[in-house]
Every structure is written in C-alpha cells, then in structure tokens.
Design a protein around this motif. Structure first.
Motif, PDB file in Angstrom:
ATOM      1  N   GLY A 155       0.817  -1.217   0.000  1.00  0.00           N
ATOM      2  CA  GLY A 155       0.000   0.000   0.000  1.00  0.00           C
ATOM      3  C   GLY A 155       0.845   1.260   0.000  1.00  0.00           C
ATOM      4  O   GLY A 155       0.547   2.231  -0.708  1.00  0.00           O
ATOM      5  N   GLY A 156       1.938   1.243   0.787  1.00  0.00           N
ATOM      6  CA  GLY A 156       2.833   2.401   0.826  1.00  0.00           C
ATOM      7  C   GLY A 156       3.501   2.659  -0.510  1.00  0.00           C
ATOM      8  O   GLY A 156       3.595   3.803  -0.973  1.00  0.00           O
ATOM      9  N   CYS A 157       3.958   1.587  -1.158  1.00  0.00           N
ATOM     10  CA  CYS A 157       4.607   1.725  -2.474  1.00  0.00           C
ATOM     11  C   CYS A 157       3.635   2.290  -3.507  1.00  0.00           C
ATOM     12  O   CYS A 157       3.974   3.193  -4.279  1.00  0.00           O
ATOM     13  N   LEU A 158       2.416   1.748  -3.538  1.00  0.00           N
ATOM     14  CA  LEU A 158       1.423   2.201  -4.510  1.00  0.00           C
ATOM     15  C   LEU A 158       1.047   3.663  -4.270  1.00  0.00           C
ATOM     16  O   LEU A 158       0.928   4.451  -5.216  1.00  0.00           O
TER      17      LEU A 158
ATOM     18  N   SER B 186       0.506  -1.836 -14.588  1.00  0.00           N
ATOM     19  CA  SER B 186      -0.337  -2.983 -14.235  1.00  0.00           C
ATOM     20  C   SER B 186      -0.618  -3.865 -15.439  1.00  0.00           C
ATOM     21  O   SER B 186      -0.646  -5.090 -15.335  1.00  0.00           O
ATOM     22  N   SER B 187      -0.823  -3.232 -16.613  1.00  0.00           N
ATOM     23  CA  SER B 187      -1.089  -4.011 -17.823  1.00  0.00           C
ATOM     24  C   SER B 187       0.105  -4.895 -18.173  1.00  0.00           C
ATOM     25  O   SER B 187      -0.047  -6.085 -18.465  1.00  0.00           O
ATOM     26  N   GLY B 188       1.309  -4.300 -18.125  1.00  0.00           N
ATOM     27  CA  GLY B 188       2.515  -5.064 -18.428  1.00  0.00           C
ATOM     28  C   GLY B 188       2.745  -6.189 -17.445  1.00  0.00           C
ATOM     29  O   GLY B 188       3.059  -7.325 -17.840  1.00  0.00           O
ATOM     30  N   ALA B 189       2.576  -5.886 -16.148  1.00  0.00           N
ATOM     31  CA  ALA B 189       2.773  -6.910 -15.122  1.00  0.00           C
ATOM     32  C   ALA B 189       1.750  -8.034 -15.263  1.00  0.00           C
ATOM     33  O   ALA B 189       2.080  -9.221 -15.101  1.00  0.00           O
ATOM     34  N   SER B 190       0.501  -7.677 -15.578  1.00  0.00           N
ATOM     35  CA  SER B 190      -0.549  -8.684 -15.760  1.00  0.00           C
ATOM     36  C   SER B 190      -0.233  -9.588 -16.945  1.00  0.00           C
ATOM     37  O   SER B 190      -0.458 -10.808 -16.886  1.00  0.00           O
ATOM     38  N   LEU B 191       0.287  -8.998 -18.033  1.00  0.00           N
ATOM     39  CA  LEU B 191       0.643  -9.806 -19.201  1.00  0.00           C
ATOM     40  C   LEU B 191       1.776 -10.773 -18.854  1.00  0.00           C
ATOM     41  O   LEU B 191       1.720 -11.966 -19.203  1.00  0.00           O
ATOM     42  N   GLY B 192       2.791 -10.282 -18.151  1.00  0.00           N
ATOM     43  CA  GLY B 192       3.897 -11.146 -17.739  1.00  0.00           C
ATOM     44  C   GLY B 192       3.431 -12.280 -16.852  1.00  0.00           C
ATOM     45  O   GLY B 192       3.812 -13.449 -17.041  1.00  0.00           O
ATOM     46  N   ALA B 193       2.563 -11.945 -15.877  1.00  0.00           N
ATOM     47  CA  ALA B 193       2.029 -12.977 -14.981  1.00  0.00           C
ATOM     48  C   ALA B 193       1.178 -13.980 -15.757  1.00  0.00           C
ATOM     49  O   ALA B 193       1.256 -15.192 -15.523  1.00  0.00           O
TER      50      ALA B 193
ATOM     51  N   VAL C  66       9.268   1.340 -10.424  1.00  0.00           N
ATOM     52  CA  VAL C  66       9.905   0.384  -9.496  1.00  0.00           C
ATOM     53  C   VAL C  66       8.982   0.117  -8.310  1.00  0.00           C
ATOM     54  O   VAL C  66       8.765  -1.039  -7.908  1.00  0.00           O
ATOM     55  N   LEU C  67       8.404   1.186  -7.749  1.00  0.00           N
ATOM     56  CA  LEU C  67       7.498   1.040  -6.610  1.00  0.00           C
ATOM     57  C   LEU C  67       6.248   0.251  -6.988  1.00  0.00           C
ATOM     58  O   LEU C  67       5.881  -0.716  -6.313  1.00  0.00           O
ATOM     59  N   THR C  68       5.618   0.655  -8.083  1.00  0.00           N
ATOM     60  CA  THR C  68       4.369  -0.004  -8.488  1.00  0.00           C
ATOM     61  C   THR C  68       4.620  -1.423  -8.993  1.00  0.00           C
ATOM     62  O   THR C  68       3.894  -2.355  -8.629  1.00  0.00           O
ATOM     63  N   GLY C  69       5.645  -1.585  -9.824  1.00  0.00           N
ATOM     64  CA  GLY C  69       5.960  -2.908 -10.360  1.00  0.00           C
ATOM     65  C   GLY C  69       6.296  -3.893  -9.262  1.00  0.00           C
ATOM     66  O   GLY C  69       5.828  -5.046  -9.278  1.00  0.00           O
TER      67      GLY C  69
END
Length: 338
Positions: free
Chosen positions: A74-77, A101-108, A253-256
């Motif tokens: 939560g703090g990072c976001l 979020s889109s990039g991270a979701s695709l990777g996941a 970096v924080l969000t990712g």
C-alpha cells in the motif's frame, strides 16, 4: 496543529492499525497478547503467562508478515501515485496510467499459461517476470512519448500510457481466450491477495520500497517547482524531461514491485495522496513519506475487511479497495468539475 505533530500522530495511528490487523482475524487474539508475542520475538522479552502456543504461530508466521506485506504494498502504490499525480498535475492520474499494471498482468499471465519456472528463482518466477514486464511497458511508454514529443508533455504521456495499456490488455485478453482453462488463475491474480504470503515476500518487497522512496525523496524540491508549471521550472534551471523520466522510473519500481508480489490492486494510489494533500498541504517533503504511511494503513484496513467479512472465506483485497475507491473517485471528479 503543525505538520510535524500530524506526522507523528499519523505514524502512531499506523502502528495501532498494524497491531489491530495482526490481532483480528478468523480466530481473534487479544491485542495485549499480540503485543506480548511481538515484543518477545523482536526484543526477546519473556512472554505474558497463559498465551496459547498456537497463537504465537498465528501471529508471527501468518498474520504479521501478511500485515507488513499489505502495509508495504500500500505504501509503495500510494507513493507512486503521489509522484504521478504531481508530475501530470492531475489528481485522477495513477501509476497504472503508465501501463505498469497491464505489463505486469501480461507477464504474470504468460507464466501462468506456460507454467515456466526459472531454475534459480523457482516459485518467484511469476513475481519476477511480472515486475520486468511492468518495467518494460513503462520504458516503452516513456521512450515513445519522448520520440513524438521532446518536451514530454503531460497529455502525450497520458495518451501514450492509455494506448499501450489498451494494447497490452488486448494481448492478455486474447491469451486468456485461447487458454480458457487458466482464466480463473489469471483473474484471481489480477484481483490481488496477500493470502499465504510469508516473510519471504516481505523481504522481497523491502528493496523496491527503499530504492523507490529514497529515489523519489531526492526530487521533492523539483516536484514542488514543477507543480507551478514546466515553463517556470525550466526558468529556474530544472531539467523537466530528465526529472520526469527519473521519477517515472522510480514510480515504476514502486508499483511494479508492489503488484508483482500481490497482484493488481487499484485505488490506493488515488485515495492516499489525495487525503495526504488535504491534511499536510502540497509540500512534497511531507506528501511523499505521508503517502507511504497513509497508503500502507489503508491497505491493511482493506485487507482486514477482505479476510474477516465472510469468514472462513475471504474476498480479493482488490475488490475491497475498488468498493472503497470507486465512490471516492466519483467524489473527486465531480468536486473538481464543480
């Protein structure tokens, strides 16, 4: 009341929320017992008499790492949200605008579908790939924005982020349609959860939080100046394009790091910075650290609701933050419109 006193009170309130989050759950444990267990584990002070050994395991191995992970995510976001809102001068902007979020979701999604496991990383292949894809998407958005507009105007960045987010989401939707048997796993990951995540996850997110927050704090003066306008900032010697790029990287970096370890959780990055500016004003030397505190506290509360409202089952924490955040988003929008 001065900002320093408000900051101290905010930190004390955050500690109380962490304590309550660690005590409450499907099997409620007395707050005094929880404090005794934590003091024993951290400072090796003898335990209070009569504490059930089972409760020690619940507090130390299950609840505390979950609460701390929720607080750090939560703090990072929230910190990332404060940065993006300041740079884009838009209270409704968020790090997800950049496509993280889109990039991270695709990777996941690719890891869930393929089942690939990197030998050295093992079970943390999914968070690692999610983080790298999120960072790569932001890099593409920033590079593309700089190519078509050397000044990297806010509208260019927002539009570029939206276009790439839609494109990446379309790729993920296509993959999900082709591999429908993995749809449930991908959807659950996207909704976010802190369930069954122990101390290893807490240790993994700490470097992201430290690098991101310290990196952003180095530019608090520049952010204060940029809020008055980019032309004025350039006039006093601020290299706006360079500063923007570095801040976007730290925000990524924080969000990712946060969403790769917890899944996609929205609205915390919108609500917390807005609340902080209401309480502490617009000086970023307060906005950045207090956004971390407020965002962490709000995430712990959201996770507490998620795991206690329908015991013994639990809701995805992303659903809870959306239920809280969507009305808040509408309030900010219509208030701004008026």
């Amino acid at each position: 009341m001065g900002n320093k006193k408000k900051a101290v009170l905010s930190i004390l309130l955050a500690l109380i929320i962490i304590g309550i989050g660690t005590s409450a759950g499907s099997s409620n444990i007395n707050l005094i017992e929880t404090i005794s267990i934590l003091v024993n584990k951290i400072f090796f002070i003898p335990l209070k008499e009569g504490i059930d050994p089972k409760n020690i395991g619940i507090v130390w191995k299950l609840r505390l790492p979950r609460v701390l992970l929720a607080f750090l995510v939560g703090g990072c976001l929230a910190t990332s949200g404060a940065v993006v809102q300041s740079i884009l001068k838009n209270q409704l902007a968020s790090p997800y605008t950049l496509g993280v979020s889109s990039g991270a979701s695709l990777g996941a999604g690719l890891i869930i579908i393929s089942g690939i496991v990197i030998p050295i990383v093992g079970s943390f292949t999914l968070p690692l790939v999610g983080f790298l894809f999120g960072l790569l998407t932001v890099y593409i958005v920033i590079t593309f924005s700089a190519k078509i507009d050397r000044t990297m105007s806010n509208n260019t960045i927002i539009l570029s982020g939206m276009v790439f987010s839609l494109f990446v989401n379309a790729l993920l939707t296509t993959l999900t349609a082709l591999f429908s048997e993995d749809m449930k796993s991908i959807t659950l990951w996207q909704m976010g959860s802190f369930a069954m995540k122990g101390w290893t996850y807490v240790k993994l997110i700490i470097p992201f939080a430290i690098i991101g927050v310290i990196g952003v704090m180095r530019f608090t003066r520049e952010m204060d100046i940029i809020t008055f306008g980019e032309e004025q900032a350039k006039a006093v010697g601020v290299e706006t394009s360079r500063v923007k790029t570095k801040l976007f990287v730290y925000a990524a970096v924080l969000t990712g790091g946060a969403i790769s370890l917890s899944g996609t959780i929205g609205f915390i990055d919108l609500i917390a910075p807005h609340a902080v500016r209401k309480v502490f004003g617009s000086k970023h030397k307060y906005v950045i650290p207090m956004s971390f505190i407020f965002g962490g506290s709000l995430m712990v509360i959201s996770d507490l609701i998620a795991r206690t409202v329908i015991v013994p089952s639990e809701l995805p924490v992303g659903a809870v933050t959306a239920l809280i955040g969507a009305p808040f988003f509408a309030y900010v929008y219509f208030r701004k419109k008026r």
